[in-house]
Design an enzyme around this catalytic site. Sequence first.
Site, PDB file in Angstrom:
ATOM      1  N   ASP A  59       1.865  -4.946  -3.843  1.00  0.00           N
ATOM      2  CA  ASP A  59       0.974  -3.848  -4.212  1.00  0.00           C
ATOM      3  C   ASP A  59      -0.435  -4.417  -4.196  1.00  0.00           C
ATOM      4  O   ASP A  59      -0.829  -5.136  -5.107  1.00  0.00           O
ATOM      5  CB  ASP A  59       1.337  -3.313  -5.597  1.00  0.00           C
ATOM      6  CG  ASP A  59       0.474  -2.124  -6.022  1.00  0.00           C
ATOM      7  OD1 ASP A  59      -0.558  -1.865  -5.363  1.00  0.00           O
ATOM      8  OD2 ASP A  59       0.821  -1.467  -7.022  1.00  0.00           O
ATOM      9  N   VAL A  60      -1.186  -4.115  -3.138  1.00  0.00           N
ATOM     10  CA  VAL A  60      -2.500  -4.749  -2.971  1.00  0.00           C
ATOM     11  C   VAL A  60      -3.491  -4.335  -4.040  1.00  0.00           C
ATOM     12  O   VAL A  60      -4.564  -4.952  -4.173  1.00  0.00           O
ATOM     13  CB  VAL A  60      -3.095  -4.466  -1.571  1.00  0.00           C
ATOM     14  CG1 VAL A  60      -2.256  -5.110  -0.485  1.00  0.00           C
ATOM     15  CG2 VAL A  60      -3.283  -2.972  -1.339  1.00  0.00           C
ATOM     16  N   TYR A 150     -10.576   8.872   0.391  1.00  0.00           N
ATOM     17  CA  TYR A 150     -10.243   8.097   1.585  1.00  0.00           C
ATOM     18  C   TYR A 150     -11.515   7.683   2.330  1.00  0.00           C
ATOM     19  O   TYR A 150     -11.674   6.523   2.720  1.00  0.00           O
ATOM     20  CB  TYR A 150      -9.344   8.935   2.488  1.00  0.00           C
ATOM     21  CG  TYR A 150      -8.884   8.243   3.740  1.00  0.00           C
ATOM     22  CD1 TYR A 150      -7.817   7.337   3.721  1.00  0.00           C
ATOM     23  CD2 TYR A 150      -9.490   8.503   4.959  1.00  0.00           C
ATOM     24  CE1 TYR A 150      -7.390   6.710   4.880  1.00  0.00           C
ATOM     25  CE2 TYR A 150      -9.064   7.882   6.120  1.00  0.00           C
ATOM     26  CZ  TYR A 150      -8.012   6.990   6.073  1.00  0.00           C
ATOM     27  OH  TYR A 150      -7.588   6.374   7.232  1.00  0.00           O
ATOM     28  N   ALA A 152     -14.633   7.441   1.224  1.00  0.00           N
ATOM     29  CA  ALA A 152     -15.416   6.467   0.463  1.00  0.00           C
ATOM     30  C   ALA A 152     -14.811   5.071   0.576  1.00  0.00           C
ATOM     31  O   ALA A 152     -15.535   4.074   0.715  1.00  0.00           O
ATOM     32  CB  ALA A 152     -15.500   6.895  -1.000  1.00  0.00           C
TER      33      ALA A 152
END
Length: 245
Positions: A59-60, A150, A152
């Site tokens: 999970d980045v 998205y 931004a």
Amino acid sequence: MFFVTGGSRGIGAAIVLAAARAGHSVAFTYATNEGAAAEVARQAREIAPTQKFVAYRLDVRRSAEVEAVGDRVLDDFETVDVLVANAGINKNNLVASMSDEEWSSVIETNLSGAFYVCRQFLPTFLANRSGRIILISSLGATGVSGQANYCASKAGLLGLSATLAKEYGRKGITSNVISPGFFETDMTREGMSAANREFWIKYCPLGRLGELPEIAELVTFLASPGAGYINGQELRVNGGLGWAP
């Protein structure tokens, strides 16, 4: 050796397989679909049986997870030469209706996640005095109705990459952004309306959506010796149509 986030499907999977065809080993991450990641690794091994391909769940959004997985990658592969920050999600809504969670989850995945993985592997690049950073943005960086979060996040990647290019170019590290238009992926098939697809095909000078190898092969070029003087750039791969409704 490549490290690719979001490598279990779509653009990320295509990048893993293109890197395999170019003779590279690849470590790549996936968020939830272990089966899809295993299939990508299997296909890569068929292409390049002498190379190494390993998928890691990550999970980045969680910097501690990025650090732990980064350490495992260095244990397994010893070094990383090319970082491709591709992991991304979208959660569409109009600005007035967008929830905190819709905003933060997209920003944290698409932008903060890219920052965390860049920070994680910069010491390795600095020790090697070389490294290639490739961030996957979007034509949405210039704005798309219903996708403020998205857009931004993808615009933020341009600033992140430009800063990396300026801070670390003299250390032998380059950073560039690829900004795709609409490509045939699960995300576009699931989230792109029929009207938007028709609009894109009608007005795009090439008259079609992009095909995944057209992104993946660009990534492998940016990782090649021939791209050594390309730094701090945004490469737009959109068939000639640089805007969307």
